[in-house]
Structures are given as C-alpha cells and as structure tokens.
Design an enzyme around this catalytic site. Sequence first.
Site, PDB file in Angstrom:
ATOM      1  N   ASP A 204      27.093  -0.418 -25.491  1.00 26.80           N
ATOM      2  CA  ASP A 204      26.549   0.933 -25.692  1.00 26.80           C
ATOM      3  C   ASP A 204      27.712   1.933 -25.668  1.00 26.80           C
ATOM      4  OD1 ASP A 204      26.961   0.526 -22.917  1.00 26.80           O
ATOM      5  OD2 ASP A 204      25.636   2.184 -22.426  1.00 26.80           O
ATOM      6  N   HIS A 513      26.441  -8.371 -28.144  1.00 31.72           N
ATOM      7  CA  HIS A 513      25.663  -7.125 -28.110  1.00 31.72           C
ATOM      8  C   HIS A 513      26.653  -5.963 -27.984  1.00 31.72           C
ATOM      9  CE1 HIS A 513      21.836  -4.980 -27.587  1.00 31.72           C
ATOM     10  NE2 HIS A 513      22.546  -4.149 -26.820  1.00 31.72           N
ATOM     11  N   ASP A 555      23.829 -16.615 -28.144  1.00 28.86           N
ATOM     12  CA  ASP A 555      24.861 -15.898 -28.897  1.00 28.86           C
ATOM     13  C   ASP A 555      24.205 -15.109 -30.024  1.00 28.86           C
ATOM     14  OD1 ASP A 555      27.156 -14.980 -30.055  1.00 28.86           O
ATOM     15  OD2 ASP A 555      27.621 -16.868 -31.080  1.00 28.86           O
ATOM     16  N   GLU A 564      26.184  -9.232 -23.943  1.00 30.52           N
ATOM     17  CA  GLU A 564      26.856  -7.940 -24.073  1.00 30.52           C
ATOM     18  C   GLU A 564      28.287  -8.110 -23.555  1.00 30.52           C
ATOM     19  OE1 GLU A 564      24.631  -4.542 -22.643  1.00 30.52           O
ATOM     20  OE2 GLU A 564      26.041  -3.145 -23.556  1.00 30.52           O
TER      21      GLU A 564
HETATM   22  O1  G3I Z   1      21.404  -6.321  -6.191  1.00 35.19           O
HETATM   23  C1  G3I Z   1      20.678  -7.506  -6.489  1.00 35.19           C
HETATM   24  C2  G3I Z   1      21.005  -8.609  -5.499  1.00 35.19           C
HETATM   25  O2  G3I Z   1      20.590  -8.230  -4.221  1.00 35.19           O
HETATM   26  C3  G3I Z   1      20.330  -9.890  -5.949  1.00 35.19           C
HETATM   27  O3  G3I Z   1      20.715 -10.944  -5.120  1.00 35.19           O
HETATM   28  C4  G3I Z   1      20.719 -10.216  -7.376  1.00 35.19           C
HETATM   29  C5  G3I Z   1      20.020 -11.447  -7.902  1.00 35.19           C
HETATM   30  O4  G3I Z   1      19.705 -11.349  -9.261  1.00 35.19           O
HETATM   31  O5  G3I Z   1      20.383  -9.136  -8.206  1.00 35.19           O
HETATM   32  C6  G3I Z   1      21.062  -7.954  -7.870  1.00 35.19           C
HETATM   33  O6  G3I Z   1      20.736  -6.963  -8.787  1.00 35.19           O
HETATM   34  C7  G3I Z   1      21.249  -7.114 -10.079  1.00 35.19           C
HETATM   35  C8  G3I Z   1      22.149  -5.931 -10.403  1.00 35.19           C
HETATM   36  O7  G3I Z   1      22.583  -6.013 -11.741  1.00 35.19           O
HETATM   37  C9  G3I Z   1      23.382  -5.872  -9.506  1.00 35.19           C
HETATM   38  O8  G3I Z   1      24.231  -6.956  -9.716  1.00 35.19           O
HETATM   39  C10 G3I Z   1      20.096  -7.183 -11.062  1.00 35.19           C
HETATM   40  O9  G3I Z   1      19.355  -8.374 -10.843  1.00 35.19           O
HETATM   41  C11 G3I Z   1      20.615  -7.162 -12.486  1.00 35.19           C
HETATM   42  O10 G3I Z   1      19.530  -7.100 -13.397  1.00 35.19           O
HETATM   43  C12 G3I Z   1      21.530  -5.982 -12.691  1.00 35.19           C
HETATM   44  O11 G3I Z   1      22.101  -6.097 -13.974  1.00 35.19           O
HETATM   45  C13 G3I Z   1      22.860  -4.991 -14.420  1.00 35.19           C
HETATM   46  C14 G3I Z   1      22.318  -4.533 -15.768  1.00 35.19           C
HETATM   47  O12 G3I Z   1      23.128  -3.477 -16.266  1.00 35.19           O
HETATM   48  C15 G3I Z   1      20.881  -4.022 -15.690  1.00 35.19           C
HETATM   49  O13 G3I Z   1      20.770  -2.955 -14.832  1.00 35.19           O
HETATM   50  C16 G3I Z   1      24.292  -5.468 -14.594  1.00 35.19           C
HETATM   51  O14 G3I Z   1      24.852  -5.767 -13.314  1.00 35.19           O
HETATM   52  C17 G3I Z   1      25.117  -4.393 -15.260  1.00 35.19           C
HETATM   53  O15 G3I Z   1      26.379  -4.934 -15.579  1.00 35.19           O
HETATM   54  C18 G3I Z   1      24.443  -3.895 -16.549  1.00 35.19           C
HETATM   55  O16 G3I Z   1      25.177  -2.821 -16.996  1.00 35.19           O
HETATM   56  C19 G3I Z   1      24.942  -2.339 -18.306  1.00 35.19           C
HETATM   57  C20 G3I Z   1      24.841  -0.834 -18.175  1.00 35.19           C
HETATM   58  O17 G3I Z   1      23.674  -0.506 -17.449  1.00 35.19           O
HETATM   59  C21 G3I Z   1      24.846  -0.153 -19.544  1.00 35.19           C
HETATM   60  N1  G3I Z   1      25.976  -0.568 -20.308  1.00 35.19           N
HETATM   61  C22 G3I Z   1      26.045  -2.003 -20.513  1.00 35.19           C
HETATM   62  C23 G3I Z   1      26.119  -2.722 -19.191  1.00 35.19           C
HETATM   63  C24 G3I Z   1      26.244  -4.226 -19.389  1.00 35.19           C
HETATM   64  O18 G3I Z   1      25.080  -4.850 -19.805  1.00 35.19           O
HETATM   65  O1  9MR Z   2      21.809  -1.831 -25.871  1.00 31.41           O
HETATM   66  C1  9MR Z   2      21.515  -1.639 -24.513  1.00 31.41           C
HETATM   67  C2  9MR Z   2      22.553  -2.283 -23.645  1.00 31.41           C
HETATM   68  O2  9MR Z   2      23.809  -1.678 -23.876  1.00 31.41           O
HETATM   69  C3  9MR Z   2      22.156  -2.221 -22.178  1.00 31.41           C
HETATM   70  O3  9MR Z   2      23.028  -2.951 -21.372  1.00 31.41           O
HETATM   71  C4  9MR Z   2      20.768  -2.788 -22.012  1.00 31.41           C
HETATM   72  C5  9MR Z   2      20.268  -2.718 -20.581  1.00 31.41           C
HETATM   73  O4  9MR Z   2      20.240  -1.431 -20.110  1.00 31.41           O
HETATM   74  O5  9MR Z   2      19.856  -2.111 -22.833  1.00 31.41           O
HETATM   75  C6  9MR Z   2      20.163  -2.213 -24.205  1.00 31.41           C
HETATM   76  O6  9MR Z   2      19.249  -1.463 -24.937  1.00 31.41           O
HETATM   77  C7  9MR Z   2      18.002  -2.101 -25.120  1.00 31.41           C
HETATM   78  C8  9MR Z   2      16.951  -1.306 -24.371  1.00 31.41           C
HETATM   79  O7  9MR Z   2      17.181  -1.364 -22.984  1.00 31.41           O
HETATM   80  C9  9MR Z   2      15.578  -1.855 -24.686  1.00 31.41           C
HETATM   81  N1  9MR Z   2      15.363  -1.886 -26.114  1.00 31.41           N
HETATM   82  C10 9MR Z   2      16.344  -2.689 -26.851  1.00 31.41           C
HETATM   83  C11 9MR Z   2      17.743  -2.153 -26.623  1.00 31.41           C
HETATM   84  C12 9MR Z   2      18.786  -3.041 -27.316  1.00 31.41           C
HETATM   85  O8  9MR Z   2      18.554  -3.172 -28.631  1.00 31.41           O
END
Ligand code: G3I
Ligand code: 9MR
Length: 583
Positions: A204, A513, A555, A564
């Site tokens: 993103d 992604h 993939d 991503e």
């Molecule tokens: O904190 C809990 C922990 O207590 C538990 O044991 C563990 C087991 O699954 O989960 C932990 O929470 C996780 C959290 O990340 C912290 O690591 C959630 O399950 C997991 O869904 C969450 O994922 C994050 C994701 O965003 C969704 O919020 C990723 O770490 C994080 O890297 C990712 O970041 C996104 C940004 O929001 C937007 N840009 C892209 C980026 C990468 O996808």
């Molecule tokens: O593209 C988004 C990605 O960068 C983020 O990590 C992810 C989780 O926050 O969300 C993706 O966006 C999706 C959105 O959350 C739900 N609709 C589909 C989007 C991707 O095409």
Amino acid sequence: MFKYSPIVIFLSCVFLTACGSGSSSTDFTPLPAASSSSSSGGFTNEKIKINQVGYMVEGEKIAIVPNVGATEFQLIATASDSSVFTGNLSSAMSWLPAGPEQSKQADFSSFTQPGEYYLQVEGVGDSDTFVIGDDVYSALHDAVLKAYYFNRASTALEESYAGQWARPAGHPDTEVRVHSSAASTARPEGTIISSPKGWYDAGDFGKYTVNSGISVFTMLAAYEHFPTFYANRDVNIPESGDDMPDILDEVRWNLDWLATMQDEDGGVYHKLTTLNFAGAVMPADGTAQRYVIGKATAPTLDFAAMMAMASRIYQPFDATAAAAWLEQAEAAWAWAQANDNVSYQQPSDVQTGGYGDGFFGDEFAWAAAELFLTTGDMSYFTAFNERGIDPNVPGWPNVHALPYISLVARGEGALSNTELGNLRTQLIAVADGIVEDYQGSAYKVPMTNNDFYWGSNSGAANKGVILMQAYRETGESQYRDAALGVVSYLLGRNPTDYSFVTGFGHKPPMGIHHRQSEADGIADPVPGFLAGGPHNGQQDECNYPSDYNAKSYLDDWCSYSTNEVTINWNAPLLYLLAALLAD
Ligand code: G3I
Ligand code: 9MR
C-alpha cells in the site's frame, strides 16, 4: 511414505541426458502418500528443497528431501557431471507446521569446494542447481537494500536507477491534512502540512511511523555494526557517489519524512495515509487526499529512538541534521513522559493499516537506550533499567530486544563491565532458545507452529538477527549455522519450494501484493522484496493450497496476508545478509 521403483529411476538416469543436468527429472510416478491431505508440497510438487540462491563455503549446507525411502545422497558438480560427495540422509522426521509429511536432511556442510552443484537422491528428481561460494548473497543483499528505493514516495524512479521499473512520481505529500484524530491547538483539524518523501510501507502507499521504527533501527544497526562492509557499497541510487554510504542515503529518505511527522508539542503522528486503501494502481494514480492520523505514545517513542540513533550515526556526515534530530528526539521523549499511555485508536472513517499497540514499556526502554547512547546522559540508562524489559524476538509491536542490541554493540566505555555483561547474557539466552528450535526442526529452521503469523518470514529473519548478535559476541558457530538455516529456509529450503525474495532463486514470488508490481504491466515484480510468508490465518479469504501453517502460502496478488511485502520484513533480511557477508 510413497513407493517408487529404484530401477526405473536408475535406468532413466542412464539413458536420459536430462538426468544429470540439474533439472528435475520426474520419470517415475510416485504413489500418493496416504496421510497427505494437501496438494501443496504434495506429490506434484515433491522435490529436493535447497537454498536456491546458494550456500556459503563455511557452515551449514543442508537440503531437505521429503518423503523418500533412500538413505544416501550424492552431490554432483555440474561442470563435470560427476559425484564429488556422498552422504547419508538423516532419519525421517516430521515438522508440525508442515503437516504429516516426513523428510530427511542431506547435510553436506563439510564439503567446502566453491562451485556449481546439484543433489541426487534415488527416488526423487535431481535438485535444481545451486552455487557454493562466499559471495553468494552479495547481489541479494544489494537488491534487498535497493527495494527501499523502489518504494520511495514523492519522487520519480528514473530508468538509469530503476531499469524497467521506472515510474512517474507519486504522492508529493506537500498538502497533507491533519485528521481530527491528530488535531492539536497549534494544528487544528484540516490544517495543511507538508510531509514529503519517506517509503511506502508495503504494497500500500501508506507511511506509518511505528513500522518505520523497527525498519529504520534494523537498517541503521546494520550500518552501525558493519560500517566497513557498507563504506563503498554502491547500489545505484541517485545519491550513489556522494560522501555518504548508500545505506545511509536510503534511510535518510525516510528520516527526512519522519522529521515532518512531529507536531509542535513534541507528539508524533501515527501515520500518513488516505482514508481507504487505493486500488491496484501505480503510485502516481493514487491521488486521494492524504491525512496525518492519530498521535500516540508508541509512534512518539519510536520516533524518539530512531531520531536519537540517527543523530549519532549521521553526525560525521551531516552535523546540522544530527543536532536537529536529537532536539526532536528529546522533544518526543518529553511528550511521551507526559502522555505515557495513549494507544492509537483507528478512527471510524479510516480503513488503512492499524499498527496498533497497547503496551509501551518496550518502546520506552528502546527510546531511553538510544538517547543514552547518543547523549551519554546516565538518567536515560536509569530510565531504560526502570522499565525492566527482557529481550525476545523482535517485531513491529515488540521492540524489547532493540535496546539490548544497541547497548551491547555500543555500550562499551559508557557502561560498566557488569552492566554490559548482564545485557549480553540476556541477549545470548534468547539466541540459545532459537538454536534449540533450529536443532529440533526437521527443516532445520527455528520456526515452531506458533511462529506462523502474518509476516512469518520476518519472524524467521528477526530470529536470524538475534542469532547474529550472539555470534558477534561469542564467535560460536552454532549461532551462525542456525542463522544460515534461516537464510536457506527463506530462499527455498521450505515446504512451499519458493525462494521468498522477488527476483532471486529458481522459483521466486511473481504475484506479490504490491500495487506498483500489480499495476505496471511488467511480468517480473520489483526485485529484492521478501514476501510475508506462510501462515494459516488466510484473512484475505483467497484459495490456499493447504491449511498447514508452513504450506499456507499463495503467490498471488489476492493474498495480502501471505504475499505482501513491507519495509519491516526486508530489514531483518538485510541485516542478516550483511552480518554474514561482513564476517
Ligand atoms: O498480538 C497477537 C498475539 O498476541 C498473538 O499471539 C498472535 C497470534 O496470531 O497474533 C498477534 O496479533 C497479530 C498482529 O499482527 C501482531 O503481530 C495479528 O494476529 C495479525 O493479524 C496482525 O497482522 C498485521 C496485519 O497488518 C493486519 O493488521 C501484521 O503484523 C502487519 O504487518 C500488517 O501490516 C500491514 C499494514 O497494516 C498496512 N500496510 C501493509 C502491512 C503488511 O501487510
Ligand atoms: O492492500 C491492502 C494491504 O496493503 C493491507 O496490508 C491489507 C490489510 O490491511 O489490506 C489490503 O487491502 C485489502 C482490504 O483490506 C480489503 N479489501 C481488499 C484489499 C486488497 O485488495
């Protein structure tokens, strides 16, 4: 276990030239395993799992051979097509994250002749070819660093640096609005600020302070620990050839943005994004209004830590910036003292990444340690100690180990031997636990079933970073071997058969992604990015080939939960490769 006919394989090896060529020869049809419930890593995909980028000359060199009855393997030199090493396969083992499959290890660590090889095991096709050599990760390291250039906001990528991935500038960010969640007396809702540059966080186009924290730390630590390695490393970015090492030029692009994220009261904005994620468009076409959103304790402390660290590291190159950054770091620290429990709350009109965190003890400890190392002011070291934070494997919300890494690397002279010794012992204890997991795993990777979360590959890489701290401190090869195991896992020695870095290995990710890579009409994605990696969360509801944690990877653009790429996932791989190459 499947059945196969050794005679058929033997004959096909005698009569087919392809057999010794290093390409897979599948002139037999193994019977499906009764226990396998999945097609991923199943029999259509059975092959010897190698580090597809190659192995360093010294240290562990292991391949994984799944579901095979054979007890021996051969290492074949491609040039002569003759066997140069014969070894025994280990006994068959299973690995919980990979499901019921049984695999054996082919360990050729003791073979130290540089060159190009492949592996041969009766009952499976030959492995792909691979290289043994000391420079084998050099181009990879440079690409992993160059990936940050490809994610620069507010600038065009010129063809002379970006090649076929050249693109127009996106997101000037000179007219960013203050969102209601970030409003202050000095800057009420709707105030326009200029906040250009920085890296896109990931696939993103958002710019997130918290995720910059661990990313900037890890990259600056790589430079701080291995300055000679970086001194003349040219990765062909616009600043190459100036008087700063390229890694510092690249990180500066993000620091210049970060410096604009501080409000006049010292507090720091949580992120700069649109209200919703853009579609799969090029950066220049993501033109929705951008906002600074939220102001909270974690981004403010991460900012204090980053700017304090940058201040000491850039001091020899730009004393003016160094002084300004330290002042900003101290203002952020002061704000966090007065606002020590403000967690980021995603506003109802905002859908972009959360990066929320509810515990700030580790961020306090980290900022305190960096401020101590930069200023020499003991009260910051006291503040670090008062938090009572123990190190563990880092991640974006979890920076417990970062102050330990900095203090152990830079604390000599400033701390007593006892103080330093205690910090060192604690950090090494974390590495010891990682080595134990490594030794017990059938895939020779320190990953247990609990380690498979969103961004699991970065968890593996961060374990590698911790291992290399212990190796730096003790020189004991067990830490380096386990770190090499992490590298091999990420580059193909895993149940998916993917080398997880774009552009590297026989089977790299093609459908990351990543908006630019999806929208640019070029088959190859931007190179040098580490994909998030497998885990069975499947939050995007795409169609996954397996529910086993280590095989639940897709993939495809659809899979934002496993495919991503982000700045905080590349950074530990960068550190790990630098540490291995600089050794
Ligand atoms: O904190 C809990 C922990 O207590 C538990 O044991 C563990 C087991 O699954 O989960 C932990 O929470 C996780 C959290 O990340 C912290 O690591 C959630 O399950 C997991 O869904 C969450 O994922 C994050 C994701 O965003 C969704 O919020 C990723 O770490 C994080 O890297 C990712 O970041 C996104 C940004 O929001 C937007 N840009 C892209 C980026 C990468 O996808
Ligand atoms: O593209 C988004 C990605 O960068 C983020 O990590 C992810 C989780 O926050 O969300 C993706 O966006 C999706 C959105 O959350 C739900 N609709 C589909 C989007 C991707 O095409």
